[in-house]
Design an enzyme around this catalytic site. Structure first.
Site, PDB file in Angstrom:
ATOM      1  N   GLY A   8      39.358  57.827  39.146  1.00  0.00           N
ATOM      2  CA  GLY A   8      38.448  56.724  39.460  1.00  0.00           C
ATOM      3  C   GLY A   8      37.205  57.218  40.174  1.00  0.00           C
ATOM      4  O   GLY A   8      36.692  56.574  41.090  1.00  0.00           O
ATOM      5  N   ARG A  11      32.779  55.567  40.337  1.00  0.00           N
ATOM      6  CA  ARG A  11      32.061  54.575  41.147  1.00  0.00           C
ATOM      7  C   ARG A  11      32.756  54.309  42.478  1.00  0.00           C
ATOM      8  O   ARG A  11      33.861  54.797  42.720  1.00  0.00           O
ATOM      9  CB  ARG A  11      31.891  53.271  40.375  1.00  0.00           C
ATOM     10  CG  ARG A  11      33.197  52.733  39.863  1.00  0.00           C
ATOM     11  CD  ARG A  11      32.960  51.552  38.946  1.00  0.00           C
ATOM     12  NE  ARG A  11      34.190  51.216  38.241  1.00  0.00           N
ATOM     13  CZ  ARG A  11      34.323  50.169  37.452  1.00  0.00           C
ATOM     14  NH1 ARG A  11      33.316  49.355  37.271  1.00  0.00           N
ATOM     15  NH2 ARG A  11      35.471  49.934  36.848  1.00  0.00           N
ATOM     16  N   TYR A 150      48.978  44.048  45.003  1.00  0.00           N
ATOM     17  CA  TYR A 150      48.097  45.142  45.445  1.00  0.00           C
ATOM     18  C   TYR A 150      48.606  45.768  46.747  1.00  0.00           C
ATOM     19  O   TYR A 150      48.702  46.993  46.874  1.00  0.00           O
ATOM     20  CB  TYR A 150      46.689  44.566  45.639  1.00  0.00           C
ATOM     21  CG  TYR A 150      45.622  45.575  45.977  1.00  0.00           C
ATOM     22  CD1 TYR A 150      45.062  46.374  44.985  1.00  0.00           C
ATOM     23  CD2 TYR A 150      45.151  45.711  47.285  1.00  0.00           C
ATOM     24  CE1 TYR A 150      44.058  47.286  45.288  1.00  0.00           C
ATOM     25  CE2 TYR A 150      44.154  46.623  47.598  1.00  0.00           C
ATOM     26  CZ  TYR A 150      43.603  47.404  46.591  1.00  0.00           C
ATOM     27  OH  TYR A 150      42.621  48.303  46.897  1.00  0.00           O
TER      28      TYR A 150
END
Lengths: 242, 79
Positions: A8, A11, A150
């Site tokens: 990842g 960004r 999450y």
């Protein structure tokens, strides 16, 4: 030069980490979809005098992780530093949460880091040196409404990181967790000004975090100087959790 | 491949990958007691065997392996 893979990395916090590591490592900027953005990050590292490349890696797929590592291994012989940064969020309050929302977040954030870490550790064991940093979240410590999936995935990373630290200590492989608080990225762009003011009120340091605040700690945890720190969770959150 | 060829390769891996004194690596040598290989070291050896001989070794197959000779025989039976 040692090689660092940042998942990842195209960004947000990931790109700041990639740029920070570019001062000391060859950085492989991992991306799932944002190829152009990953290329820009690599270019920026090179422009600053560093060395960088990109690789497509969808951590939710064991096959994609395997392919990406094979490419990096072939080109650079090893992965010395792994930053498990890639992650997704699909927020919903628990009574409304679909099984698919739960499974996708756990698959990417937690199982994805299992795939990458297992693969990287085999290389690190051979070299008897390695650094693994997991980008968790303060919600993995505190929980958060609408983020049970999450938060569970980010808490899971802590157990994974701590177990790796115990298994691999004798091989000079450290494994640590950085738990960001509120950081200004695409993932928090939904916050409006009033939300932000409410958040800042809870902080000791009266500003929203910057990706560089995370990157600085990660760079230290990947250095030689941090060799006696392993199995730790370091919140970088402006004092949100104390 | 003959048993002694397997042994020579195994010895090479012990010496190169784990830095074990060549003279200690005999067929009778016990992995943990004589060669002082810890549990993670055993995992490293197994991974090195798998790469070198292009085979897969199940955890169950390892249960009976505690000496160099037993490791050599296991590998010999799989290649």
């Amino acid at each position: 030069m040692k090689t660092a893979l940042v998942t990842g990395g195209s960004r947000g916090i990931g790109s700041a980490i990639a740029l920070g590591l570019g001062k000391n490592f060859h950085v492989v900027v991992g991306y799932a979809n944002s190829k152009d953005k990953a290329n820009n990050v690599a270019k920026e590292i090179v422009a600053a005098g560093g060395s960088a490349s990109t690789v497509q890696i969808d951590i939710s797929s064991a096959e994609s992780v395997d392919n990406a590592f094979s490419i990096v291994e072939k080109e650079y012989n090893s992965v010395d530093v792994l930053i498990n940064n890639a992650g997704v969020a699909q927020d919903n309050i628990l009574p409304r949460m679909k099984e698919s929302e739960w499974l996708e977040v756990i698959q990417t954030n937690l199982t994805g880091s299992f795939y990458t870490s297992q693969r990287a550790i085999k290389l690190m064991m051979k070299n008897k040196w390695g650094r693994i940093v997991f980008i968790s979240s303060v919600v993995g410590l505190s929980g958060n409404q609408g983020q049970s999936n999450y938060a569970a995935s980010k808490a899971g990373l802590i157990g994974l990181a701590k177990s790796i630290s115990r298994e691999m200590g004798t091989r000079n492989i450290t494994s640590n967790v950085v738990a960001p608080g509120y950081i200004e990225t695409d993932m928090t762009s939904f916050l409006d000004d009033e939300n932000k003011e409410n958040i800042i009120e809870q902080l000791s340091i009266k500003r929203i975090g910057k990706p560089e605040d995370i990157s600085n700690v990660v760079s230290f945890l990947c250095s030689e100087e941090s060799e006696y720190i392993t199995g730790q969770v370091i919140p970088v959150d402006g004092g949100l959790t104390t | 491949m003959e048993t002694n060829e397997v042994f020579e390769k195994v010895k090479g891996l012990f010496v190169e990958d784990l830095g074990i004194d060549e003279s200690k690596v005999t067929m009778d040598a016990k992995l943990e007691e004589d060669l002082e290989i810890d549990s993670l070291g055993i995992v490293e050896v197994v991974m090195a065997f798998e790469d070198e001989f292009d085979i897969e070794i199940d955890d169950e197959e390892l249960a009976d392996v505690s000496t160099v000779g037993q490791a050599v025989n296991l590998l010999h039976s799989k290649i």
